[in-house]
Scaffold this active site. Structure first.
Site, PDB file in Angstrom:
ATOM      1  CB  SER A 261     -61.226 -11.491  -2.940  1.00 23.94           C
ATOM      2  OG  SER A 261     -62.138 -10.515  -2.465  1.00 23.94           O
ATOM      3  CE  LYS A 262     -57.525  -5.952  -8.392  1.00 25.86           C
ATOM      4  NZ  LYS A 262     -57.787  -4.700  -7.734  1.00 25.86           N
TER       5      LYS A 262
END
Ligand code: GLU
Length: 502
Positions: A261-262
């Protein structure tokens, strides 16, 4: 059948690495099969629309040189390529589904739907959804009389159109990556196809457009696999042939534990976006691979390997070579672990392989110092084995521009002594007589000087290096001497001898 594939992002934010990989695989597959690569912007969800996201997608694709053959910028015979500009297209297919009994009108308010879900949750129903079972208790054209439905429609009451999911059926389809996939419809809900604002949902718009744009293969991320049975049923219900599906493996965190994920990338300090991205709402900034110094061809090569391999040892592939080698069969089922070290490694390989001329142009682009092109090329040649990014060269080669501010203590303590200092000093005197030297000439001069003093090269080199650069290690010393030039070398030696002999 001609191959037509599409990359169909929703402009809801910065396109991250998974999206770019999907675009790349679509591109490779299209080019491999003399097909067409299409960009379609799926922007039917106005609430999630983010300013600048579409421009960002286009710029990112351009950066790699994977430009669409058809799309909002290029145009094409199957346009428009933005779903928001195709609004009028979808309603007719929703009507068709109602007429054939595959879809129905639903008038329930969101409060009523919430109440139904709450009731089911209280009764410990696992999937509290609007589905083949619950729809019989809701307000829709399956439960209301035809007159009442007509009345509600003509009075302008808000409604949605839902897909009538079969009750207990196996849906099977062959995925190019996963082979046969089976879902039972009892796990699926009656998805909304048309929203009350008259806009289609992703599912309807996606199927209609894939059909109208004559898409032959749908290559997309694994997160869309759960939607695929609905899509297969929609094709069937509309009497259309479904395209061939290929669902790409997830991109995982470096330890393989969960989806990348970011947030995870931020925490580990590496980029996840191809280009810098600033969220227009939150103002949050994310650095891109481009701005971090990655070459587009190196990053693309790295991306290609995130879920695919050629089946042999070769790792360095140009875009054309990837096109020649690529096949859906060689895509892995298992998630691909993201390894930033590998991305760095690819960049190093591409950097080393670039010509000095190209590197020198990049290196001098934002350098404060004036340099002749010959000198810039010699500097990048000396440094290219030692850095990952061109942007690191100015720092790694700072001694080319500045005399040492201090001398590496450990080297001085261990290697600077009466004999080595004498060797260095004598070399300084000898070289001062010259105008310029090549690395080879510098080497012979050093060997000659030391021979006359009966000193070995190994005893003097570290002392010579530290007096010229201040550092213990670095690029080839003879190249450094040639680049600095005799006058500067002699002067640096004089200063070092003065400073270190005190
Ligand atoms: N609009 C979807 C997305 O944002 C497309 C999924 C698909 O390719 O079908 O990824």
């Amino acid at each position: 059948m001609s191959v037509r594939v599409r990359f169909a992002p929703s402009p809801t934010g910065g396109l991250h690495i998974g999206g770019i990989r999907t675009a790349l695989y679509n591109y490779l597959f299209a080019k491999k099969n003399n097909g067409t690569f299409i960009l379609r912007i799926e922007d039917t969800d106005q609430n999630r629309f983010v300013e600048g996201a579409e421009e960002y997608i286009v710029e990112a694709l351009n950066w790699f040189g994977i430009t669409p053959d058809e799309g909002p910028v290029q145009g094409g015979e199957f346009g428009p390529y933005r779903q928001s500009e195709r609004k009028s297209v979808y309603a007719e297919y929703a009507e068709q589904l109602i007429e054939s009994g595959h879809a129905y009108y639903a008038f329930d308010t969101s409060e009523e739907i919430e109440a139904m879900k709450a009731r089911l949750s209280d009764a410990r129903v696992v999937n509290p959804n609007y589905n083949a079972i619950t729809r019989s208790q809701m307000k829709n054209s399956l439960t209301l009389s035809a007159e009442e439905v007509q009345e509600r429609l003509s009075s302008g009451e808000p409604y949605v159109i839902r897909f009538k999911m079969p009750k207990h059926e196996d849906v099977r389809f062959k995925d190019a990556v996963r082979d046969w996939v089976v879902f039972n419809t009892s796990t699926l809900d009656d998805k909304v196809l048309m929203k009350s604002d008259g806009m289609p949902t992703y599912h309807l718009a996606n199927i209609v457009d894939d059909h109208l744009m004559e898409i032959s293969h749908v290559i997309r991320g694994e997160e869309w696999l759960p939607s695929a049975p609905l899509h297969v049923l929609l094709y069937e219900s509309l009497g259309w042939d479904a395209p061939q599906f290929a669902h790409l493996p997830l991109i995982l965190k470096p330890d393989g534990n969960g989806k990348l994920s970011k947030r995870a990338a931020d925490k580990m300090g590496f980029p996840i976006f191809p280009l810098n991205w600033t969220d227009p709402k939150e103002g949050e900034q994310s650095v891109g691979f481009r701005e971090s110094g990655y070459f587009p061809d190196a990053f693309l090569n790295f991306l290609a390997f995130l879920g695919w391999n050629p089946g042999n040892e070769q790792e360095i592939f140009s875009l054309d070579e990837l096109v020649a080698e690529f096949s859906l069969e060689r895509i892995n089922k298992a998630g691909a672990k993201f390894d930033i070290e590998k991305a760095r490694w690819f960049n190093e390989q591409y950097l080393k392989a670039k010509s000095n001329e190209e590197l020198a142009a990049l290196f001098t682009a934002d350098l404060e110092h004036e340099l002749s092109s010959g000198k810039a090329e010699a500097i990048v040649n000396a440094l290219k084995e030692r850095v990952t990014f061109v942007s690191e060269m100015a720092e790694a080669g700072s001694f080319f521009f500045e005399r040492p501010g201090h001398y590496d203590e450990k080297t001085v303590r261990k290697k600077w002594n009466e004999q080595s200092a004498n060797g260095v000093a004598k070399f300084g005197e000898a070289i001062a007589a010259l105008d310029q030297v090549t690395p080879e000439e510098a080497k012979s001069l050093l060997v000659e000087t030391l021979e006359s003093l009966e000193l070995g090269l190994g005893r003097v080199m570290p002392a010579l290096r530290v007096s010229l650069t201040g550092q213990a290690g670095g690029p080839d010393l003879m190249e450094i001497i040639a680049i600095l030039g005799p006058a500067e070398v002699a002067e640096r030696i004089r200063i070092a001898v003065d400073t270190l002999d005190q």
